[in-house]
Design a protein around this motif. Structure first.
Motif: not given
Length: 335
Positions: A269-285
């Motif tokens: 989901v994160v990768r798909a959202f980054e692709k369509v938005s052109g925005r980075r989604v930083p995350y922490d485990f």
């Protein structure tokens, strides 16, 4: 006339679009406790058609009876309910009060006014921990949190009502994970406070409302270690309600899954959202949350056999449509 309880909410508002587009007349009954009346203005703008909105609580049986009689309603789509798994653990009595008692009052009102057709918004949470995958409709029902148990109690009420009076016609739709928004970008998911669901949180990180995404667990037995869920586009879900409504002309009681039949991980989901938005989604485990499971997804053959319905939109489309909504409405309806 179709009564739509909770029709201003996320799934309810999108279902109203599909109902209006299908030529139905709609009256929405909503207390707006976790929704915004602006969604209904936008539904009418999308469709170029009007609907009726009545503010009220489903625990108010007299108010529901009044609406059913006044507008000559012939069927009900029942979306009204509190819907956070985590919040239900903290506030179980509130969930039983609103979801179960509210549904009981609704059914009493229907019985008293001779309305006996209903589509109920249930949830895959009624299955509990998977004994096998994909979940088929005959998977054992064993909800493991208060939210899921309220849905299961309501399902049981509906089945018992049908058993006692076979003139009723009842559709129980078990949702998996609704995401996305109407392609116009005019309506979408607008959670109150911190989002409980993944995609709205990802979108708020992408738009800059939140700094980082917490991913709860990366050691699951899945391809990338993150939890896998069956995400379904909200417009596919809305279309499923219109398909189910067509089956209510004759008495019956049925339950079907509404999902895609395949799972996507959190990182998918994160990768798909980054692709369509052109925005980075930083995350922490972060450590796993109690009660979370590795993966679950729907068996969908029964919905196709029964209703001729299947989900058609991809994960990338879901993310693109949600991003369109989020970009145009960075602060939701209140913006």
């Amino acid at each position: 006339m179709i009564l739509v309880t909770g029709g201003a909410g996320y799934v309810g508002s999108h279902a109203c679009v599909e109902l209006l587009n299908a030529g139905q007349q709609v009256v929405v009954f909503d207390n707006f406790c976790n929704s915004n009346s602006a969604s209904l203005d936008r539904v009418q703008k999308i469709c170029g058609k009007s609907l009726i909105a009545v503010e009220g609580d489903i625990r108010d049986q007299a108010a529901i009876e009044s609406v059913l009689i006044k507008y000559g309603c012939t069927a009900v789509l029942h979306f009204a309910g509190l819907k956070s798994v985590q919040d239900s653990v903290t506030n179980p009595l509130e969930y039983y009060d609103n979801n179960v008692i509210g549904s009981h009052r609704l059914l009493r009102a229907m019985q008293n006014t001779g309305v006996n057709r209903i589509i109920f918004s249930s949830s895959a949470t009624v299955y509990g921990n998977p004994q096998f995958l994909p979940y088929t409709e005959d998977h054992p029902l064993n909800a493991i949190n208060p939210y899921g148990r309220t849905k299961l109690v309501i399902e049981d009420m509906l089945r018992d009502q049908y058993a006692s009076d076979s003139k009723w016609s009842i559709g129980i739709l078990r949702y998996f994970n609704p995401v996305g928004a109407h392609e116009s970008g005019l309506i979408g998911e607008d959670p109150v406070g911190v989002p409980n669901n993944l995609v709205p949180f990802v979108a708020q990180v992408a738009i800059g409302r939140r700094e980082r995404l917490n991913i709860w667990g990366n050691d699951y037995d899945t391809p990338d270690g993150t939890g896998v869920r069956d995400y379904i586009h909200v417009m596919d879900l809305a279309d499923g309600h219109v398909s189910a409504l067509r089956l209510l002309d004759a008495p019956k009681c049925f339950a079907v899954n509404l999902g895609t039949g395949s799972g996507s991980s959190v990182l998918d989901v994160v990768r798909a959202f980054e692709k369509v938005s052109g925005r980075r989604v930083p995350y922490d485990f972060k450590p796993r949350r109690p009660g979370d499971i590795d993966s679950y997804y729907a068996a969908t053959a029964h919905a196709f056999e029964l209703m001729g319905w299947k989900a058609t939109r991809t994960l990338e489309t879901m993310c693109a449509d949600h991003w369109r909504w989020q970009s145009a409405n960075p602060n939701g309806y209140s913006g």
